[in-house]
Design a protein around this motif. Structure first.
Motif, short mmCIF file in Angstrom:
data_model
loop_
_atom_site.label_atom_id
_atom_site.label_comp_id
_atom_site.label_asym_id
_atom_site.label_seq_id
_atom_site.Cartn_x
_atom_site.Cartn_y
_atom_site.Cartn_z
N VAL A 121 0.93 -1.39 0.02
CA VAL A 121 -0.02 0.04 0.00
C VAL A 121 0.78 1.35 0.03
CG1 VAL A 121 -2.03 1.29 1.11
CG2 VAL A 121 -1.67 -1.19 1.66
N ASP A 122 0.51 2.24 -0.70
CA ASP A 122 1.27 3.48 -0.58
C ASP A 122 0.35 4.56 -0.63
OD1 ASP A 122 4.05 4.93 -1.27
OD2 ASP A 122 2.75 6.04 -2.51
N GLU A 123 0.48 5.40 0.43
CA GLU A 123 -0.51 6.48 0.70
C GLU A 123 -0.46 7.52 -0.31
OE1 GLU A 123 -2.70 6.41 2.47
OE2 GLU A 123 -2.41 4.49 3.66
N GLN A 124 0.82 7.91 -0.62
CA GLN A 124 0.79 8.79 -1.94
C GLN A 124 -0.09 8.52 -3.04
OE1 GLN A 124 4.36 10.49 -2.91
NE2 GLN A 124 5.40 10.04 -0.93
N LYS A 131 -7.56 12.09 -6.41
CA LYS A 131 -7.72 13.63 -6.84
C LYS A 131 -7.93 13.30 -8.35
CE LYS A 131 -5.29 17.66 -5.73
NZ LYS A 131 -5.59 18.21 -7.14
N ILE A 132 -7.21 12.19 -8.89
CA ILE A 132 -7.28 12.17 -10.55
C ILE A 132 -8.93 11.72 -10.70
CG2 ILE A 132 -6.75 10.67 -12.31
CD1 ILE A 132 -4.09 10.36 -10.69
N PHE B 120 -5.35 8.22 -18.67
CA PHE B 120 -4.52 9.37 -18.01
C PHE B 120 -3.36 8.91 -17.46
CE2 PHE B 120 -4.49 7.86 -13.70
CZ PHE B 120 -5.32 6.85 -13.66
N VAL B 121 -2.59 9.90 -17.07
CA VAL B 121 -1.14 9.53 -16.62
C VAL B 121 -0.77 10.33 -15.57
CG1 VAL B 121 1.41 9.44 -17.29
CG2 VAL B 121 -0.37 9.01 -18.98
N ASP B 122 -0.11 10.19 -14.47
CA ASP B 122 0.11 10.93 -13.45
C ASP B 122 1.57 10.63 -13.11
OD1 ASP B 122 -0.89 12.84 -11.25
OD2 ASP B 122 0.12 11.10 -9.96
N GLU B 123 2.35 11.81 -13.12
CA GLU B 123 3.80 11.67 -12.96
C GLU B 123 4.12 11.17 -11.47
OE1 GLU B 123 6.11 11.05 -14.88
OE2 GLU B 123 4.77 11.73 -16.77
N GLN B 124 3.34 11.67 -10.53
CA GLN B 124 3.69 11.45 -9.27
C GLN B 124 3.52 9.82 -8.90
OE1 GLN B 124 2.05 13.66 -6.06
NE2 GLN B 124 1.99 15.48 -7.33
N ILE B 125 2.66 9.33 -9.41
CA ILE B 125 2.21 7.88 -9.18
C ILE B 125 3.49 7.10 -10.04
CG2 ILE B 125 0.67 6.02 -9.86
CD1 ILE B 125 -1.58 7.68 -9.60
N GLU B 126 3.74 7.50 -11.28
CA GLU B 126 4.65 6.71 -11.90
C GLU B 126 5.84 6.76 -11.30
OE1 GLU B 126 4.17 5.52 -15.11
OE2 GLU B 126 1.86 5.86 -14.76
N ALA B 127 6.32 7.81 -10.31
CA ALA B 127 7.49 7.83 -9.66
C ALA B 127 7.58 6.71 -8.64
CB ALA B 127 7.75 9.37 -9.22
N ARG B 128 6.49 6.92 -7.77
CA ARG B 128 6.40 6.16 -6.48
C ARG B 128 6.31 4.78 -7.19
NH1 ARG B 128 7.67 7.14 -2.07
NH2 ARG B 128 6.15 5.83 -1.38
#
Lengths: 157, 157
Positions: A121-124, A131-132, B120-128
């Motif tokens: 699990v990752d909170e971020q 949000k998306i 959709f794409v989300d950079e924050q998620i990709e990075a995590r």
DNA sequence: GTCGCTGCAAAGTCTTTGCAGAGAG
DNA sequence: CTCTCTGCAAAGACTTTGCAGCGAC
């Protein structure tokens, strides 16, 4: 952590789960049968992600004289999935696997070599997902995320 | 953006894709057939996520005199998936859907009412995701994420 | 007792495979 | 020419369904 407490937690959790199931059945005028209990209990006991077939095999081993039919497994899994008590996961050609949804939410890391599934699990990420969905005008109900790769073990081979 | 440039980009992209496909075929002593081209081209042209069946139907409509068999669709999709030129997405009981992998990476938001898929794409998620794989000792090859819910349209009904 | 549930086997659905002729290299 | 592809139809794998007897309530 104290072992007794841990045991109690686990016991309470299953009792709770079983109770939820009974309430669900009653609400829909469905009956509580030994087969349905055994299926729920086996899903709870097993740490694996089970296919209908492997669940069936496991139940046959644990309760040989019950002689549970595969059709009942399918019927009960559908019932449980519709009611959101279990969720299913499907990937590649390996078919559909089920797990209890009552466990805490988590995502999956899947080894494409040995098929092993690790949960995380990752909170971020969870936060970004909400949000998306909001940004795209979706009313989010659920989500699932899988990371595919090679696990430590298989890398070493 | 300039329309001519846009058209050229798109053309180049498909030429490139087709070329990759030909190289792939040659490398494996496989033959470049009209059926294989039509399947690749239809996947490229369609913005939808296609099931083998819907892809077959679409091809029959577009090239009626080719009379492409469903078996060829399955065989070609497997070939393309093995070679990572297409990826598949499966959820619920709606079966497996395919899309070209050559497009930019993205995740999926799926409306469980009408089946519509938004990318959709989300950079924050990709990075995590990369970070998590690393922490768990996985060599990450790929990942997929789906958010399920109700789209704006269906919420209004 | 009633009405839903179960196991069985049959029927569906989706996907793969064997084969003989067609076609790419 | 050779050897792979293709369409067809048959076979497989997986899942659902109809039915008659069984069991929960």
């Amino acid at each position: 952590m104290d072992i007794t407490t841990d045991f109690n937690d686990r016991t309470v959790q299953y009792t709770q789960l079983l109770n939820d199931f009974k309430v669900l059945l009653k609400k829909n005028s469905l009956k509580f049968t030994i087969q349905r209990e055994v299926i729920l209990e086996t899903l709870y006991t097993s740490d694996e992600h089970l296919t209908p077939e492997s669940l069936h095999r496991l139940i046959q081993e644990r309760f040989p004289n019950l002689n549970t039919g595969i059709a009942t497994i399918y019927r009960t899994l559908s019932l449980l999935e519709e009611s959101d008590m279990v969720t299913s996961l499907s990937f590649g050609s390996q078919g559909k696997k089920y797990e209890l949804g009552a466990k805490n939410h988590h995502d999956h890391m899947i080894c494409t070599t040995c098929g092993e599934i690790t949960e995380f699990v990752d909170e971020q990420i969870e936060a970004r997902q909400h949000k998306i969905a909001q940004e795209l005008g979706f009313k989010m109900a659920d989500h699932s995320m899988q990371i595919y790769g090679t696990c430590q073990n298989c890398q070493n081979k």
